[in-house]
Design a protein around this motif. Structure first.
Motif, PDB file in Angstrom:
ATOM      1  N   ASP A  16       0.849  -1.181   0.000  1.00 33.61           N
ATOM      2  CA  ASP A  16       0.000   0.000   0.000  1.00 33.61           C
ATOM      3  C   ASP A  16       0.889   1.236   0.000  1.00 33.61           C
ATOM      4  O   ASP A  16       1.666   1.455   0.926  1.00 33.61           O
ATOM      5  CB  ASP A  16      -0.893  -0.015   1.244  1.00 33.61           C
ATOM      6  CG  ASP A  16      -1.883   1.128   1.259  1.00 33.61           C
ATOM      7  OD1 ASP A  16      -1.911   1.920   0.294  1.00 33.61           O
ATOM      8  OD2 ASP A  16      -2.630   1.237   2.244  1.00 33.61           O
ATOM      9  N   ASP A  17       0.774   2.048  -1.057  1.00 35.40           N
ATOM     10  CA  ASP A  17       1.585   3.265  -1.135  1.00 35.40           C
ATOM     11  C   ASP A  17       0.759   4.517  -0.832  1.00 35.40           C
ATOM     12  O   ASP A  17       1.172   5.628  -1.133  1.00 35.40           O
ATOM     13  CB  ASP A  17       2.260   3.385  -2.505  1.00 35.40           C
ATOM     14  CG  ASP A  17       1.276   3.432  -3.654  1.00 35.40           C
ATOM     15  OD1 ASP A  17       0.052   3.458  -3.392  1.00 35.40           O
ATOM     16  OD2 ASP A  17       1.715   3.451  -4.817  1.00 35.40           O
ATOM     17  N   VAL A  23      -7.428  -2.225  -8.413  1.00 37.94           N
ATOM     18  CA  VAL A  23      -6.817  -3.425  -8.991  1.00 37.94           C
ATOM     19  C   VAL A  23      -5.804  -4.024  -8.020  1.00 37.94           C
ATOM     20  O   VAL A  23      -5.752  -5.242  -7.848  1.00 37.94           O
ATOM     21  CB  VAL A  23      -6.160  -3.127 -10.362  1.00 37.94           C
ATOM     22  CG1 VAL A  23      -5.408  -4.336 -10.888  1.00 37.94           C
ATOM     23  CG2 VAL A  23      -7.207  -2.680 -11.369  1.00 37.94           C
ATOM     24  N   ASP A  24      -5.009  -3.192  -7.368  1.00 41.36           N
ATOM     25  CA  ASP A  24      -4.037  -3.681  -6.390  1.00 41.36           C
ATOM     26  C   ASP A  24      -4.741  -4.379  -5.227  1.00 41.36           C
ATOM     27  O   ASP A  24      -4.313  -5.435  -4.776  1.00 41.36           O
ATOM     28  CB  ASP A  24      -3.177  -2.534  -5.840  1.00 41.36           C
ATOM     29  CG  ASP A  24      -2.234  -1.946  -6.887  1.00 41.36           C
ATOM     30  OD1 ASP A  24      -2.121  -2.515  -7.986  1.00 41.36           O
ATOM     31  OD2 ASP A  24      -1.622  -0.908  -6.587  1.00 41.36           O
ATOM     32  N   GLU A  25      -5.817  -3.770  -4.755  1.00 40.89           N
ATOM     33  CA  GLU A  25      -6.574  -4.368  -3.651  1.00 40.89           C
ATOM     34  C   GLU A  25      -7.140  -5.720  -4.065  1.00 40.89           C
ATOM     35  O   GLU A  25      -7.076  -6.687  -3.313  1.00 40.89           O
ATOM     36  CB  GLU A  25      -7.718  -3.447  -3.228  1.00 40.89           C
ATOM     37  CG  GLU A  25      -7.261  -2.186  -2.536  1.00 40.89           C
ATOM     38  CD  GLU A  25      -8.414  -1.236  -2.285  1.00 40.89           C
ATOM     39  OE1 GLU A  25      -9.588  -1.679  -2.282  1.00 40.89           O
ATOM     40  OE2 GLU A  25      -8.144  -0.043  -2.093  1.00 40.89           O
ATOM     41  N   PHE A  27      -6.023  -7.697  -6.467  1.00 42.57           N
ATOM     42  CA  PHE A  27      -4.910  -8.627  -6.631  1.00 42.57           C
ATOM     43  C   PHE A  27      -4.498  -9.201  -5.282  1.00 42.57           C
ATOM     44  O   PHE A  27      -4.347 -10.417  -5.135  1.00 42.57           O
ATOM     45  CB  PHE A  27      -3.720  -7.926  -7.299  1.00 42.57           C
ATOM     46  CG  PHE A  27      -2.537  -8.826  -7.500  1.00 42.57           C
ATOM     47  CD1 PHE A  27      -2.468  -9.676  -8.593  1.00 42.57           C
ATOM     48  CD2 PHE A  27      -1.480  -8.834  -6.590  1.00 42.57           C
ATOM     49  CE1 PHE A  27      -1.378 -10.515  -8.779  1.00 42.57           C
ATOM     50  CE2 PHE A  27      -0.395  -9.663  -6.763  1.00 42.57           C
ATOM     51  CZ  PHE A  27      -0.340 -10.504  -7.867  1.00 42.57           C
ATOM     52  N   ASN A  28      -4.327  -8.360  -4.295  1.00 41.72           N
ATOM     53  CA  ASN A  28      -3.941  -8.831  -2.958  1.00 41.72           C
ATOM     54  C   ASN A  28      -5.005  -9.767  -2.385  1.00 41.72           C
ATOM     55  O   ASN A  28      -4.674 -10.757  -1.732  1.00 41.72           O
ATOM     56  CB  ASN A  28      -3.699  -7.656  -2.015  1.00 41.72           C
ATOM     57  CG  ASN A  28      -2.375  -6.956  -2.298  1.00 41.72           C
ATOM     58  OD1 ASN A  28      -1.501  -7.483  -2.964  1.00 41.72           O
ATOM     59  ND2 ASN A  28      -2.246  -5.754  -1.787  1.00 41.72           N
ATOM     60  N   THR A  29      -6.263  -9.472  -2.635  1.00 41.88           N
ATOM     61  CA  THR A  29      -7.353 -10.312  -2.138  1.00 41.88           C
ATOM     62  C   THR A  29      -7.305 -11.703  -2.757  1.00 41.88           C
ATOM     63  O   THR A  29      -7.416 -12.702  -2.052  1.00 41.88           O
ATOM     64  CB  THR A  29      -8.721  -9.651  -2.429  1.00 41.88           C
ATOM     65  OG1 THR A  29      -8.758  -8.380  -1.796  1.00 41.88           O
ATOM     66  CG2 THR A  29      -9.862 -10.508  -1.914  1.00 41.88           C
ATOM     67  N   ILE A  30      -7.135 -11.778  -4.079  1.00 43.51           N
ATOM     68  CA  ILE A  30      -7.112 -13.111  -4.700  1.00 43.51           C
ATOM     69  C   ILE A  30      -5.859 -13.890  -4.339  1.00 43.51           C
ATOM     70  O   ILE A  30      -5.890 -15.112  -4.280  1.00 43.51           O
ATOM     71  CB  ILE A  30      -7.318 -13.092  -6.233  1.00 43.51           C
ATOM     72  CG1 ILE A  30      -6.148 -12.413  -6.952  1.00 43.51           C
ATOM     73  CG2 ILE A  30      -8.656 -12.519  -6.606  1.00 43.51           C
ATOM     74  CD1 ILE A  30      -6.069 -12.729  -8.426  1.00 43.51           C
ATOM     75  N   MET A  31      -4.765 -13.200  -4.089  1.00 42.48           N
ATOM     76  CA  MET A  31      -3.534 -13.893  -3.718  1.00 42.48           C
ATOM     77  C   MET A  31      -3.679 -14.626  -2.385  1.00 42.48           C
ATOM     78  O   MET A  31      -2.990 -15.601  -2.124  1.00 42.48           O
ATOM     79  CB  MET A  31      -2.357 -12.926  -3.650  1.00 42.48           C
ATOM     80  CG  MET A  31      -1.829 -12.461  -4.984  1.00 42.48           C
ATOM     81  SD  MET A  31      -1.175 -13.812  -5.987  1.00 42.48           S
ATOM     82  CE  MET A  31      -2.361 -13.857  -7.299  1.00 42.48           C
ATOM     83  N   GLU A  32      -4.596 -14.177  -1.551  1.00 41.27           N
ATOM     84  CA  GLU A  32      -4.825 -14.803  -0.248  1.00 41.27           C
ATOM     85  C   GLU A  32      -5.846 -15.946  -0.320  1.00 41.27           C
ATOM     86  O   GLU A  32      -6.116 -16.606   0.672  1.00 41.27           O
ATOM     87  CB  GLU A  32      -5.290 -13.758   0.774  1.00 41.27           C
ATOM     88  CG  GLU A  32      -4.253 -12.695   1.084  1.00 41.27           C
ATOM     89  CD  GLU A  32      -3.018 -13.232   1.807  1.00 41.27           C
ATOM     90  OE1 GLU A  32      -3.063 -14.326   2.385  1.00 41.27           O
ATOM     91  OE2 GLU A  32      -1.989 -12.528   1.790  1.00 41.27           O
ATOM     92  N   LYS A  33      -6.403 -16.174  -1.503  1.00 39.83           N
ATOM     93  CA  LYS A  33      -7.421 -17.216  -1.666  1.00 39.83           C
ATOM     94  C   LYS A  33      -6.818 -18.505  -2.213  1.00 39.83           C
ATOM     95  O   LYS A  33      -5.814 -18.476  -2.919  1.00 39.83           O
ATOM     96  CB  LYS A  33      -8.517 -16.748  -2.633  1.00 39.83           C
ATOM     97  CG  LYS A  33      -9.363 -15.621  -2.101  1.00 39.83           C
ATOM     98  CD  LYS A  33     -10.459 -15.258  -3.094  1.00 39.83           C
ATOM     99  CE  LYS A  33     -11.331 -14.139  -2.550  1.00 39.83           C
ATOM    100  NZ  LYS A  33     -12.464 -13.849  -3.462  1.00 39.83           N
TER     101      LYS A  33
END
Length: 138
Positions: A16-17, A23-25, A27-33
């Motif tokens: 988080d910058d 899209v970043d949010e 992406f991070n959500t699917i990476m945790e699934k």
């Protein structure tokens, strides 16, 4: 226990910058699934964005096996997104797609679409998909 996409692909989450990037949010959500936790919306977007294509294609085939008309915003959207998926990886799943397309074609003949145009468009995608597979496998 299933691994998350982050573990499978060994991706780092996007830091988080301070700027709000949807899209970043996502992406991070699917990476945790895990693969099984991915929704039709996730898989559709993964196919459109061409992110983690192998898992997206595999999950899409599973979903379409259960419901060939599944979609996030309209009926058949997942089939359309899969057809437009990354060909390099899609080819690896052609043998699994044959029965899915056959079932979809049979079910589409008696399915109640919103309009004749939607039905024609769906049948066209199935036909083009089957032809693409036939050309690649013969």
């Amino acid at each position: 226990m299933s691994k998350t996409l982050k573990e499978i692909y060994e991706y780092d989450l996007i830091e988080d910058d301070g700027i709000d990037y949807t899209v970043d949010e996502w992406f991070n959500t699917i990476m945790e699934k895990t693969k099984d936790q991915l929704s039709v919306a996730d898989v559709s977007r993964m196919l459109r964005q061409r992110i983690c294509s192998r898992i997206a294609i595999k999950r899409a085939i599973e979903m379409l096996s259960d419901d060939p008309f599944i979609g996030e915003m309209f009926e058949g959207q997942l089939m359309f997104n899969l057809y437009k998926g990354k060909e390099k990886y899609l080819k690896l799943f052609y043998t699994q797609m044959g029965p899915v397309l056959e079932k979809a074609g049979l079910m589409a003949k008696c399915h109640q679409f919103g309009s004749d145009e939607e039905k024609e468009e769906y049948l066209s995608v199935i036909s083009k998909f089957a032809q693409k597979i036939k050309e690649e496998t013969t």
